[in-house]
Design a protein around this motif. Sequence first.
Motif, PDB file in Angstrom:
ATOM      1  N   LEU A 143     129.697 104.826  94.933  1.00  0.00           N
ATOM      2  CA  LEU A 143     128.238 105.617  94.670  1.00  0.00           C
ATOM      3  C   LEU A 143     128.224 106.705  95.401  1.00  0.00           C
ATOM      4  O   LEU A 143     127.583 107.658  94.627  1.00  0.00           O
ATOM      5  N   ASP A 144     128.808 107.009  96.459  1.00  0.00           N
ATOM      6  CA  ASP A 144     128.889 108.130  97.147  1.00  0.00           C
ATOM      7  C   ASP A 144     129.390 109.355  96.568  1.00  0.00           C
ATOM      8  O   ASP A 144     129.078 110.567  96.951  1.00  0.00           O
ATOM      9  N   SER A 193     128.923 110.326  93.634  1.00  0.00           N
ATOM     10  CA  SER A 193     127.797 110.969  92.779  1.00  0.00           C
ATOM     11  C   SER A 193     126.505 111.389  93.922  1.00  0.00           C
ATOM     12  O   SER A 193     126.291 112.564  93.728  1.00  0.00           O
ATOM     13  N   LYS A 194     126.151 110.626  94.912  1.00  0.00           N
ATOM     14  CA  LYS A 194     125.013 110.881  95.633  1.00  0.00           C
ATOM     15  C   LYS A 194     125.160 111.293  96.930  1.00  0.00           C
ATOM     16  O   LYS A 194     124.549 111.707  97.454  1.00  0.00           O
ATOM     17  N   GLN A 218     119.190 105.139  90.752  1.00  0.00           N
ATOM     18  CA  GLN A 218     120.226 104.299  91.262  1.00  0.00           C
ATOM     19  C   GLN A 218     121.295 103.800  90.111  1.00  0.00           C
ATOM     20  O   GLN A 218     122.255 103.934  90.291  1.00  0.00           O
ATOM     21  N   HIS A 241     123.466 106.874  88.801  1.00  0.00           N
ATOM     22  CA  HIS A 241     124.354 107.097  89.662  1.00  0.00           C
ATOM     23  C   HIS A 241     125.706 106.059  89.410  1.00  0.00           C
ATOM     24  O   HIS A 241     126.602 106.527  89.716  1.00  0.00           O
ATOM     25  N   ARG A 242     125.189 105.089  89.265  1.00  0.00           N
ATOM     26  CA  ARG A 242     126.080 104.000  89.183  1.00  0.00           C
ATOM     27  C   ARG A 242     126.759 104.365  87.762  1.00  0.00           C
ATOM     28  O   ARG A 242     128.265 104.192  87.620  1.00  0.00           O
ATOM     29  N   VAL A 296     129.384 107.057  88.222  1.00  0.00           N
ATOM     30  CA  VAL A 296     130.528 106.765  88.886  1.00  0.00           C
ATOM     31  C   VAL A 296     131.570 105.862  87.785  1.00  0.00           C
ATOM     32  O   VAL A 296     132.806 106.069  88.005  1.00  0.00           O
ATOM     33  N   GLU A 347     127.086  93.900  91.431  1.00  0.00           N
ATOM     34  CA  GLU A 347     126.282  95.129  91.836  1.00  0.00           C
ATOM     35  C   GLU A 347     125.599  95.559  90.525  1.00  0.00           C
ATOM     36  O   GLU A 347     124.752  96.393  90.601  1.00  0.00           O
TER      37      GLU A 347
END
Length: 390
Positions: A137-138, A140-141, A303, A306-307, A310, A339
């Motif tokens: 996830l990092d 993207s964010k 969130q 962002h998922r 990715v 998740e």
Amino acid sequence: MRIVEIYADGFRNLTEVSIKFNRRTNILFGANGQGKTNILEAIWLCTGERSFRGAKEKDFFTNEQEFGTNKINESRQYGGYRIVLKYETAQREQTIEISSAKPPFDKRVIKQNGVTLKNMSEIYGDFKCVIFNPDDLDISKGSPEKRRGFLDIMLCQIEPHYKEMLDKYKKTLEQRNNQLKLTAEGKLSVDDLDIWDKQISQYGAYLTATRVRYVKDIKNYAVWFFGELSRGKEQLDMKYISTVFENVEQRESFGGQSSLDYYNFIKDKRESDIAAGFTQYGVHRDDVNFYINSLSAKEFASQGQHRSIVISLKLAQARIFEKKSGEAPCILLDDVLSELDARRRAYIMSSIRNLQVVITACEAVKSGEDYFNGRLVMIDRGSAMALTKR
């Protein structure tokens, strides 16, 4: 491309683990801390890459006391570990073996088809994997380093010279930074930086051009996947941001003018870099920006969005691997499906249904989830037991 079998012993908590894989879906299940991710990590190391967990070599060795076993076997009699991966390509079955005795006894030994290699870089690109894990996830964010890392890991597997050029760039960058500090102390002249500036410009221009080309390829696929995930309601865009070139989209060629322009830019920044004590500009400071409906994803994305970014990037990576090599990569899903909501989960599995996938999960089987077909393997305290023969 598919994994046939893996053997791992002495690697973290794994004890003589031997797993034969289904050609499509494989589920490794068990409680947290039993060794599921360790198996994926062992598979991943056979790509030639570093651990996706950021672990160092010393982290791979079993702590016998911690795992409560006095068992001594061949690979760990000196505290070492051994990983043997058998995999199939379109041409033949191959084997990669990685072993090491616990420092300071010996160094890591890498073998391919029984032949000892000099270093891990020699197996780059032979066995290809795409891994999804919660930390992705990092991409993207998170920080620019995460996005550069995503590109570098992918390109090291599919571009023959990329790893070599990246290593040369990093080494030259370190040397240039040392020269900057010595120049600031008055021990060297500014002109002494010229040799490093010329080298770093050649490597930097190549890395920039290669990244720019592949960002365009990734974008073509990722935009489509993201549109499907959002049901056509949102549009993804991505741009490579260079700290050296203004119109970087036009820098798909790394020779001649691009190398010269890179050199002139770095040369102009010498005084500023001397004052800062490090190289402030270059591919080591570049970034990739994502936009959803023209808005910055880093600033405005949820969130869930962002998922979706990715997921789209990873699916795009798998398509590019297949396009470049003619063979689909293996997919590793580390505690990712739990998740996601049901729709994203179903979309991922539908998109990779023709690829081999290895999934880690805390639960064995959920009735009604049709992707839970294939081989089911229980992982408990570093040991593996297959519950299905498929």
